[in-house]
Scaffold this motif. Structure first.
Motif, mmCIF file in Angstrom:
data_model
loop_
_atom_site.group_PDB
_atom_site.id
_atom_site.type_symbol
_atom_site.label_atom_id
_atom_site.label_comp_id
_atom_site.label_asym_id
_atom_site.label_seq_id
_atom_site.Cartn_x
_atom_site.Cartn_y
_atom_site.Cartn_z
ATOM 1 N N HIS A 1 3.743 -6.455 1.021
ATOM 2 C CA HIS A 1 3.001 -6.196 2.235
ATOM 3 C C HIS A 1 3.554 -4.965 2.698
ATOM 4 O O HIS A 1 3.390 -4.644 3.860
ATOM 5 C CB HIS A 1 2.983 -7.247 3.380
ATOM 6 N N ALA A 2 4.419 -4.240 2.002
ATOM 7 C CA ALA A 2 5.127 -3.023 2.454
ATOM 8 C C ALA A 2 4.037 -1.898 2.537
ATOM 9 O O ALA A 2 2.951 -1.855 1.840
ATOM 10 C CB ALA A 2 6.236 -2.352 1.808
ATOM 11 N N PHE A 3 4.384 -0.856 3.228
ATOM 12 C CA PHE A 3 3.352 0.281 3.361
ATOM 13 C C PHE A 3 4.307 1.581 3.686
ATOM 14 O O PHE A 3 5.241 1.749 4.126
ATOM 15 C CB PHE A 3 2.537 0.205 4.718
ATOM 16 N N SER A 4 3.658 2.750 2.830
ATOM 17 C CA SER A 4 4.330 4.037 2.799
ATOM 18 C C SER A 4 3.255 5.027 3.386
ATOM 19 O O SER A 4 2.105 4.845 3.122
ATOM 20 C CB SER A 4 4.687 4.508 1.570
ATOM 21 N N GLY A 5 3.870 5.801 4.163
ATOM 22 C CA GLY A 5 3.112 6.839 4.844
ATOM 23 C C GLY A 5 2.666 7.978 3.740
ATOM 24 O O GLY A 5 3.322 7.952 2.741
ATOM 25 N N MET A 6 1.756 8.739 4.036
ATOM 26 C CA MET A 6 1.530 10.085 3.089
ATOM 27 C C MET A 6 2.663 10.889 2.968
ATOM 28 O O MET A 6 3.566 11.135 3.895
ATOM 29 C CB MET A 6 0.446 10.884 3.776
ATOM 30 N N GLY A 7 2.690 11.148 1.478
ATOM 31 C CA GLY A 7 3.910 11.751 1.119
ATOM 32 C C GLY A 7 5.237 11.349 1.150
ATOM 33 O O GLY A 7 6.373 12.233 1.389
ATOM 34 N N THR A 8 5.384 10.424 1.405
ATOM 35 C CA THR A 8 6.773 9.440 1.605
ATOM 36 C C THR A 8 7.713 9.815 -0.025
ATOM 37 O O THR A 8 6.870 9.415 -0.883
ATOM 38 C CB THR A 8 6.535 8.123 1.877
ATOM 39 N N GLY A 9 8.738 10.071 0.402
ATOM 40 C CA GLY A 9 9.701 9.977 -0.692
ATOM 41 C C GLY A 9 10.659 8.825 -0.973
ATOM 42 O O GLY A 9 11.533 8.795 0.077
ATOM 43 N N ASP B 1 15.073 0.795 -2.130
ATOM 44 C CA ASP B 1 14.109 -0.276 -2.227
ATOM 45 C C ASP B 1 13.637 -0.458 -0.664
ATOM 46 O O ASP B 1 14.264 -0.212 0.443
ATOM 47 C CB ASP B 1 15.017 -1.657 -2.448
ATOM 48 N N VAL B 2 12.421 -0.828 -0.700
ATOM 49 C CA VAL B 2 11.647 -0.956 0.891
ATOM 50 C C VAL B 2 11.393 -2.572 1.017
ATOM 51 O O VAL B 2 10.800 -3.164 0.160
ATOM 52 C CB VAL B 2 10.361 -0.490 0.725
ATOM 53 N N PRO B 3 12.041 -3.180 2.023
ATOM 54 C CA PRO B 3 11.840 -4.519 2.083
ATOM 55 C C PRO B 3 10.568 -4.908 2.308
ATOM 56 O O PRO B 3 9.578 -4.134 2.886
ATOM 57 C CB PRO B 3 12.785 -5.005 3.249
ATOM 58 N N ALA B 4 10.271 -6.346 1.985
ATOM 59 C CA ALA B 4 9.053 -6.898 2.233
ATOM 60 C C ALA B 4 8.545 -6.558 3.764
ATOM 61 O O ALA B 4 9.302 -6.489 4.609
ATOM 62 C CB ALA B 4 8.863 -8.049 2.307
ATOM 63 N N TYR B 5 7.248 -6.168 4.155
ATOM 64 C CA TYR B 5 6.696 -6.207 5.298
ATOM 65 C C TYR B 5 6.843 -4.463 6.006
ATOM 66 O O TYR B 5 6.301 -4.330 6.940
ATOM 67 C CB TYR B 5 7.022 -7.328 6.230
ATOM 68 N N VAL B 6 7.790 -3.848 5.387
ATOM 69 C CA VAL B 6 8.228 -2.755 6.224
ATOM 70 C C VAL B 6 7.357 -1.383 5.977
ATOM 71 O O VAL B 6 6.987 -1.154 4.891
ATOM 72 C CB VAL B 6 9.769 -2.586 5.914
ATOM 73 N N THR B 7 6.995 -0.649 7.003
ATOM 74 C CA THR B 7 6.549 0.328 6.855
ATOM 75 C C THR B 7 7.595 1.469 6.803
ATOM 76 O O THR B 7 8.395 1.707 7.684
ATOM 77 C CB THR B 7 5.497 0.861 8.071
ATOM 78 N N VAL B 8 7.378 2.504 5.927
ATOM 79 C CA VAL B 8 8.395 3.787 5.896
ATOM 80 C C VAL B 8 7.669 5.001 5.531
ATOM 81 O O VAL B 8 6.276 4.739 5.195
ATOM 82 C CB VAL B 8 9.113 3.683 4.469
ATOM 83 N N SER B 9 8.043 6.123 5.967
ATOM 84 C CA SER B 9 7.462 7.370 5.857
ATOM 85 C C SER B 9 8.412 8.432 5.891
ATOM 86 O O SER B 9 9.614 8.135 6.505
ATOM 87 C CB SER B 9 6.645 7.706 6.970
ATOM 88 N N GLY B 10 8.241 9.556 5.507
ATOM 89 C CA GLY B 10 9.085 10.896 5.500
ATOM 90 C C GLY B 10 9.659 11.043 4.107
ATOM 91 O O GLY B 10 9.631 10.038 3.164
ATOM 92 N N SER B 11 10.565 11.811 3.915
ATOM 93 C CA SER B 11 11.150 12.320 2.626
ATOM 94 C C SER B 11 12.562 12.959 3.015
ATOM 95 O O SER B 11 12.593 13.909 3.393
ATOM 96 C CB SER B 11 10.244 13.060 1.613
ATOM 97 N N ILE C 1 0.881 -1.198 -0.005
ATOM 98 C CA ILE C 1 0.036 0.070 0.001
ATOM 99 C C ILE C 1 1.071 1.138 -0.112
ATOM 100 O O ILE C 1 1.821 1.239 0.904
ATOM 101 C CB ILE C 1 -0.933 -0.061 1.307
ATOM 102 N N LEU C 2 0.700 2.327 -0.876
ATOM 103 C CA LEU C 2 1.349 3.370 -1.077
ATOM 104 C C LEU C 2 0.369 4.318 -0.891
ATOM 105 O O LEU C 2 -0.564 4.714 -1.508
ATOM 106 C CB LEU C 2 2.224 3.523 -2.390
ATOM 107 N N SER C 3 0.481 5.211 0.312
ATOM 108 C CA SER C 3 -0.200 6.450 0.718
ATOM 109 C C SER C 3 -0.248 7.350 -0.040
ATOM 110 O O SER C 3 0.537 7.655 -1.014
ATOM 111 C CB SER C 3 -0.053 6.538 2.143
ATOM 112 N N GLY C 4 -1.309 8.521 -0.044
ATOM 113 C CA GLY C 4 -1.392 9.714 -0.895
ATOM 114 C C GLY C 4 -0.073 10.157 -1.307
ATOM 115 O O GLY C 4 0.807 10.563 -0.146
ATOM 116 N N TYR C 5 0.249 10.660 -2.333
ATOM 117 C CA TYR C 5 1.415 11.549 -2.645
ATOM 118 C C TYR C 5 2.714 10.793 -2.467
ATOM 119 O O TYR C 5 3.796 11.504 -2.205
ATOM 120 C CB TYR C 5 1.579 12.822 -1.822
ATOM 121 N N THR C 6 2.691 9.481 -2.241
ATOM 122 C CA THR C 6 4.239 8.650 -2.334
ATOM 123 C C THR C 6 4.671 8.952 -3.747
ATOM 124 O O THR C 6 4.119 8.667 -4.703
ATOM 125 C CB THR C 6 3.924 7.479 -1.940
#
Length: 256
Positions: free
Chosen positions: A162-170, A174-184, A146-151
């Motif tokens: 199964h990775a996830f990005s928060g809103m506005g993430t840059g 690479d984002v590993p499986a299962y990992v949540t990322v956010s920020g830019s 799932i890639l949140s808005g403005y990723t």
């Protein structure tokens, strides 16, 4: 079921029960599978193959040639699977001969309004790309991500299953499986615990993945040593192998 004001090239292969709204344009070398709905003001150019039971909303541009300056009008492709929802103003470009010559969208994906899928990208199954998420060329997105808005995702990056990005993430690595990322630029925060619960992962599997995340991200280890420690956990939790494989497949380096 094709509106009289739709423009459909005679060479397009359209299943009998496809719905095409007024002022939509379906070009040559386009195939559209059964049960698919094309709303008004959609442009679909080929070579493009669209599977069954997709729903493409108004003002979307699907299968257009890439603006990549290396592109010289080669006959590259876009392939879309089944049961996808493509909302308003989505843009999806065909591939280039410098890569696989094909952009691929899998099955059961939700692409919300204004999403952009760049050339040669590969989207898995059951993903959600929220409004204004944008993928540069050659991006791979794993199942259930799932890639949140403005990723924003840099070219050649891989987003694991199964990775996830928060809103506005840059995202520039690479984002590993299962990992949540956010920020830019993106920073790894935790395992996507809520997403895994919703998809029926066992409590033990989730706990082991949390342990694996801490080994990679919280113990100040080199990546090689962290991977060696993770491999000792495989007998307990096969899901950890997916995490290891996604890290080892990285060519740009992982978000860390």
């Amino acid at each position: 079921m094709i509106h009289e004001q739709a423009i459909v090239d005679p060479s397009a292969v359209i299943a009998d029960d496809v719905t095409i709204g007024p002022w939509s344009l379906i070009g040559p070398n386009v195939e559209i599978g059964q049960g698919t709905i094309i709303e008004p003001h959609v442009v679909i150019r080929g070579p493009t193959t669209i599977g069954a039971n997709n729903h493409i909303y108004q003002f979307s541009s699907v299968g257009e040639a890439t603006p990549d300056l290396k592109y010289r009008d080669e006959p590259t492709r876009l392939t879309i699977g089944d049961n996808n929802v493509i909302r308003e103003n989505v843009t999806i470009h065909r591939g280039t001969v410098q890569d696989r010559s094909e952009t691929i969208i899998g099955n059961n994906n939700l692409l919300m309004a204004y999403v952009h899928i760049g050339h040669d990208s590969v989207i898995g199954n059951n993903t959600i790309l929220v409004n204004n998420a944008a993928l540069a060329g050659h991006v791979h997105v794993g199942d259930w991500a799932i890639l949140s808005g403005y990723t924003l995702v840099h070219q050649f990056c891989k987003i694991g299953a199964h990775a996830f990005s928060g809103m506005g993430t840059g995202i520039g690595k690479d984002v590993p499986a299962y990992v949540t990322v956010s920020g830019s630029p993106a920073e790894a925060k935790t395992i996507n615990i809520e997403g895994l619960r919703r998809r029926g992962f066992s409590a033990d599997a989730i706990n082991q993945l949390r342990r694996a995340f801490k080994i990679v991200y919280r113990q100040s280890l080199t990546l090689d040593i962290a991977l060696q420690r993770l491999e000792s956990m495989l007998a307990e939790t096969p899901e950890v192998q997916v995490l290891i494989d996604s890290i080892r497949a990285s060519e740009r380096g992982i978000v860390r």
